[in-house]
Design a protein around this motif. Structure first.
Motif, PDB file in Angstrom:
ATOM      1  N   ARG A 196       9.554 -15.319  85.340  1.00 17.85           N
ATOM      2  CA  ARG A 196       8.967 -16.362  86.193  1.00 17.85           C
ATOM      3  C   ARG A 196       8.374 -17.477  85.341  1.00 17.85           C
ATOM      4  O   ARG A 196       8.541 -18.666  85.639  1.00 17.85           O
ATOM      5  CB  ARG A 196       7.893 -15.754  87.098  1.00 17.85           C
ATOM      6  N   LEU A 197       7.652 -17.081  84.281  1.00 14.20           N
ATOM      7  CA  LEU A 197       7.063 -18.076  83.394  1.00 14.20           C
ATOM      8  C   LEU A 197       8.141 -18.886  82.682  1.00 14.20           C
ATOM      9  O   LEU A 197       7.999 -20.105  82.505  1.00 14.20           O
ATOM     10  CB  LEU A 197       6.155 -17.386  82.373  1.00 14.20           C
ATOM     11  N   ALA A 198       9.236 -18.230  82.296  1.00 14.71           N
ATOM     12  CA  ALA A 198      10.320 -18.930  81.603  1.00 14.71           C
ATOM     13  C   ALA A 198      10.902 -20.043  82.471  1.00 14.71           C
ATOM     14  O   ALA A 198      11.242 -21.125  81.967  1.00 14.71           O
ATOM     15  CB  ALA A 198      11.415 -17.939  81.200  1.00 14.71           C
ATOM     16  N   THR A 206      12.586 -29.470  80.062  1.00 20.32           N
ATOM     17  CA  THR A 206      13.910 -30.104  80.122  1.00 20.32           C
ATOM     18  C   THR A 206      14.017 -31.146  81.225  1.00 20.32           C
ATOM     19  O   THR A 206      15.122 -31.537  81.595  1.00 20.32           O
ATOM     20  CB  THR A 206      15.005 -29.033  80.313  1.00 20.32           C
ATOM     21  N   ASP A 207      12.873 -31.586  81.746  1.00 22.11           N
ATOM     22  CA  ASP A 207      12.846 -32.607  82.798  1.00 22.11           C
ATOM     23  C   ASP A 207      13.659 -32.170  84.012  1.00 22.11           C
ATOM     24  O   ASP A 207      14.364 -32.960  84.626  1.00 22.11           O
ATOM     25  CB  ASP A 207      13.365 -33.951  82.266  1.00 22.11           C
ATOM     26  N   ARG A 208      13.508 -30.886  84.363  1.00 23.02           N
ATOM     27  CA  ARG A 208      14.152 -30.354  85.564  1.00 23.02           C
ATOM     28  C   ARG A 208      13.048 -29.748  86.429  1.00 23.02           C
ATOM     29  O   ARG A 208      12.930 -28.539  86.569  1.00 23.02           O
ATOM     30  CB  ARG A 208      15.212 -29.317  85.197  1.00 23.02           C
ATOM     31  N   LEU A 209      12.249 -30.623  86.981  1.00 26.06           N
ATOM     32  CA  LEU A 209      11.058 -30.174  87.694  1.00 26.06           C
ATOM     33  C   LEU A 209      11.386 -29.460  88.997  1.00 26.06           C
ATOM     34  O   LEU A 209      10.495 -28.883  89.628  1.00 26.06           O
ATOM     35  CB  LEU A 209      10.129 -31.362  87.949  1.00 26.06           C
ATOM     36  N   ASP A 210      12.663 -29.460  89.380  1.00 27.45           N
ATOM     37  CA  ASP A 210      13.073 -28.741  90.585  1.00 27.45           C
ATOM     38  C   ASP A 210      13.270 -27.251  90.329  1.00 27.45           C
ATOM     39  O   ASP A 210      13.399 -26.466  91.270  1.00 27.45           O
ATOM     40  CB  ASP A 210      14.382 -29.335  91.116  1.00 27.45           C
ATOM     41  N   VAL A 211      13.289 -26.846  89.068  1.00 23.69           N
ATOM     42  CA  VAL A 211      13.541 -25.440  88.735  1.00 23.69           C
ATOM     43  C   VAL A 211      12.438 -24.538  89.272  1.00 23.69           C
ATOM     44  O   VAL A 211      12.695 -23.434  89.760  1.00 23.69           O
ATOM     45  CB  VAL A 211      13.683 -25.270  87.200  1.00 23.69           C
ATOM     46  N   ALA A 212      11.193 -24.994  89.179  1.00 21.16           N
ATOM     47  CA  ALA A 212      10.054 -24.222  89.675  1.00 21.16           C
ATOM     48  C   ALA A 212       8.986 -25.196  90.149  1.00 21.16           C
ATOM     49  O   ALA A 212       8.727 -26.201  89.474  1.00 21.16           O
ATOM     50  CB  ALA A 212       9.506 -23.312  88.577  1.00 21.16           C
ATOM     51  N   PRO A 213       8.344 -24.934  91.267  1.00 22.52           N
ATOM     52  CA  PRO A 213       7.323 -25.861  91.779  1.00 22.52           C
ATOM     53  C   PRO A 213       6.195 -26.107  90.781  1.00 22.52           C
ATOM     54  O   PRO A 213       5.594 -27.180  90.769  1.00 22.52           O
ATOM     55  CB  PRO A 213       6.795 -25.156  93.037  1.00 22.52           C
ATOM     56  N   GLU A 214       5.918 -25.119  89.923  1.00 21.98           N
ATOM     57  CA  GLU A 214       4.808 -25.231  88.975  1.00 21.98           C
ATOM     58  C   GLU A 214       5.161 -26.023  87.728  1.00 21.98           C
ATOM     59  O   GLU A 214       4.285 -26.352  86.923  1.00 21.98           O
ATOM     60  CB  GLU A 214       4.338 -23.827  88.560  1.00 21.98           C
ATOM     61  N   ALA A 215       6.442 -26.362  87.530  1.00 19.12           N
ATOM     62  CA  ALA A 215       6.873 -27.041  86.311  1.00 19.12           C
ATOM     63  C   ALA A 215       6.210 -28.406  86.160  1.00 19.12           C
ATOM     64  O   ALA A 215       5.815 -28.801  85.056  1.00 19.12           O
ATOM     65  CB  ALA A 215       8.400 -27.188  86.296  1.00 19.12           C
ATOM     66  N   ALA A 241      -4.814 -20.517  75.979  1.00 19.10           N
ATOM     67  CA  ALA A 241      -5.531 -20.197  77.225  1.00 19.10           C
ATOM     68  C   ALA A 241      -4.731 -20.631  78.450  1.00 19.10           C
ATOM     69  O   ALA A 241      -4.743 -19.946  79.489  1.00 19.10           O
ATOM     70  CB  ALA A 241      -6.900 -20.861  77.221  1.00 19.10           C
ATOM     71  N   ILE A 242      -4.024 -21.764  78.342  1.00 19.91           N
ATOM     72  CA  ILE A 242      -3.198 -22.236  79.462  1.00 19.91           C
ATOM     73  C   ILE A 242      -2.104 -21.229  79.779  1.00 19.91           C
ATOM     74  O   ILE A 242      -1.878 -20.855  80.943  1.00 19.91           O
ATOM     75  CB  ILE A 242      -2.580 -23.606  79.132  1.00 19.91           C
ATOM     76  N   TYR A 243      -1.420 -20.746  78.745  1.00 25.60           N
ATOM     77  CA  TYR A 243      -0.319 -19.816  78.970  1.00 25.60           C
ATOM     78  C   TYR A 243      -0.820 -18.421  79.329  1.00 25.60           C
ATOM     79  O   TYR A 243      -0.143 -17.682  80.066  1.00 25.60           O
ATOM     80  CB  TYR A 243       0.626 -19.803  77.770  1.00 25.60           C
ATOM     81  N   TYR A 247       0.574 -16.773  82.683  1.00 29.94           N
ATOM     82  CA  TYR A 247       1.170 -15.438  82.650  1.00 29.94           C
ATOM     83  C   TYR A 247       0.498 -14.524  83.669  1.00 29.94           C
ATOM     84  O   TYR A 247       1.166 -13.795  84.405  1.00 29.94           O
ATOM     85  CB  TYR A 247       1.069 -14.850  81.247  1.00 29.94           C
ATOM     86  N   ARG A 248      -0.840 -14.561  83.727  1.00 31.05           N
ATOM     87  CA  ARG A 248      -1.543 -13.729  84.698  1.00 31.05           C
ATOM     88  C   ARG A 248      -1.185 -14.128  86.125  1.00 31.05           C
ATOM     89  O   ARG A 248      -1.057 -13.274  87.006  1.00 31.05           O
ATOM     90  CB  ARG A 248      -3.055 -13.819  84.491  1.00 31.05           C
ATOM     91  N   TRP A 249      -1.034 -15.429  86.368  1.00 34.01           N
ATOM     92  CA  TRP A 249      -0.621 -15.864  87.699  1.00 34.01           C
ATOM     93  C   TRP A 249       0.774 -15.321  88.021  1.00 34.01           C
ATOM     94  O   TRP A 249       1.007 -14.814  89.128  1.00 34.01           O
ATOM     95  CB  TRP A 249      -0.627 -17.385  87.795  1.00 34.01           C
ATOM     96  N   CYS A 250       1.690 -15.426  87.059  1.00 38.60           N
ATOM     97  CA  CYS A 250       3.054 -14.931  87.267  1.00 38.60           C
ATOM     98  C   CYS A 250       3.066 -13.424  87.467  1.00 38.60           C
ATOM     99  O   CYS A 250       3.917 -12.887  88.194  1.00 38.60           O
ATOM    100  CB  CYS A 250       3.937 -15.286  86.065  1.00 38.60           C
ATOM    101  N   ARG A 251       2.121 -12.727  86.841  1.00 39.15           N
ATOM    102  CA  ARG A 251       2.111 -11.271  86.899  1.00 39.15           C
ATOM    103  C   ARG A 251       1.492 -10.730  88.172  1.00 39.15           C
ATOM    104  O   ARG A 251       2.036  -9.812  88.795  1.00 39.15           O
ATOM    105  CB  ARG A 251       1.355 -10.708  85.688  1.00 39.15           C
ATOM    106  N   ASP A 252       0.359 -11.289  88.604  1.00 41.58           N
ATOM    107  CA  ASP A 252      -0.315 -10.633  89.718  1.00 41.58           C
ATOM    108  C   ASP A 252      -1.145 -11.538  90.614  1.00 41.58           C
ATOM    109  O   ASP A 252      -2.008 -11.055  91.343  1.00 41.58           O
ATOM    110  CB  ASP A 252      -1.205  -9.494  89.198  1.00 41.58           C
ATOM    111  N   ALA A 253      -0.903 -12.847  90.587  1.00 45.28           N
ATOM    112  CA  ALA A 253      -1.710 -13.722  91.440  1.00 45.28           C
ATOM    113  C   ALA A 253      -0.890 -14.653  92.309  1.00 45.28           C
ATOM    114  O   ALA A 253      -1.458 -15.489  93.012  1.00 45.28           O
ATOM    115  CB  ALA A 253      -2.679 -14.543  90.580  1.00 45.28           C
TER     116      ALA A 253
END
Length: 275
Positions: A196-198, A206-215, A241-243, A247-253
């Motif tokens: 999810r983070l990837a 890569t300037d593809r902000l449509d790949v994920a809403p959080e990009a 700290a940002i990552y 990561y925690r958001w991607c994992r369980d939030a």
């Protein structure tokens, strides 16, 4: 009943790759696959000489070798536990592991050394975060001018990454960014939070902000972070700290919602308090 001074795989997996996770000391000889964030046998002149954090000792099967090492560490005042069942139990449970097939050689200081272009934005902060949290907690990163990366890599035996050169293994391939390549090469492609983070990193880098809403949000934060720090290493520390948070958001939030009322006490609870 769990053995004294031991930790289960189920509990340890919740702690790996976090900023305050225990040090995982792997006693096995030249393992090909390890628990994320593992370090290896203590070296008198290396980064493992001094330990000032809790330790989980891992061997093949949780035998007396791990128990002995943990007991020695505790005698030195270091909080130390063994992993119940050792690495074999972790592996058999299908928990995340890291392949060391593409890990560059370690320097005499016990670290892997990496070099990339100065003034990082997205990939060049995301990749060091991945390496330090999952692969080598003590990895050293060098930031140099674009034209100096390969020369410094050769001179210092540092691994180049995120450089547009066909001789560099760790770089973009097609639509995938360097972070994608690292997740795959280190055998972490089945770890869903990282996948999810990837996608977020790929979209921002890569300037593809449509790949994920959080990009789009990551891109904005990354550009702001770059402009807030003139020192690349201070920027990296701030970016960790940002990552960690992403990561925690991607994992369980991801399922948690937030608005003006989502964290307000319910009317029933409010009435009880007023009464």
């Amino acid at each position: 009943m769990p053995a004294p001074n031991s930790i289960s795989s189920d509990k340890l997996v919740r702690l790996i790759a976090l900023a305050g996770s225990p040090r995982i000391l792997d006693l096995r000889i030249d393992p090909a696959v390890v628990i994320p964030g593992s370090v290896f046998a203590l070296a008198a002149d290396g980064v493992e000489a001094a330990i000032d954090e809790p330790v989980v000792v891992v061997d093949d099967d949780g035998s007396s070798a791990a128990a002995a090492e943990a007991a020695i560490l505790r005698s030195d005042g270091v909080p130390a536990e063994i992993l119940e069942g050792g690495f074999s139990t972790w592996r058999d449970a299908g928990l995340p592991t890291v392949s060391l097939a593409h890990l560059p050689p370690r320097h005499p200081d016990g670290r892997t050394w990496w070099v990339t272009r100065a003034r990082p934005k997205v990939d060049r902060i995301a990749c060091p975060w991945l390496i330090r949290r999952f692969v080598d907690p003590h990895a050293r990163f060098l930031f140099v001018g674009t034209g100096d990366v390969l020369g410094v890599a050769a001179h210092e035996q540092a691994e180049p990454f995120d450089v547009s050169d066909e001789r560099v293994f760790w770089s973009h391939r097609g639509e995938r960014c360097t972070f994608d390549i690292m997740v795959e090469a280190f055998g972490l492609g089945t770890h869903e939070p990282l996948m999810r983070l990837a996608a977020i990193v790929r979209g921002a880098d890569t300037d593809r902000l449509d790949v994920a809403p959080e990009a789009a949000g990551l891109l904005a934060i990354s550009l702001g972070l770059s402009r807030s720090h003139g020192d690349d290493h201070k920027q990296l520390e701030a970016g960790m700290a940002i990552y960690d948070a992403l990561y925690r958001w991607c994992r369980d939030a991801r399922g948690e919602k937030h608005n003006w009322s989502s964290h307000q006490p319910t009317k029933a609870k409010s009435a009880e308090v007023s009464a």
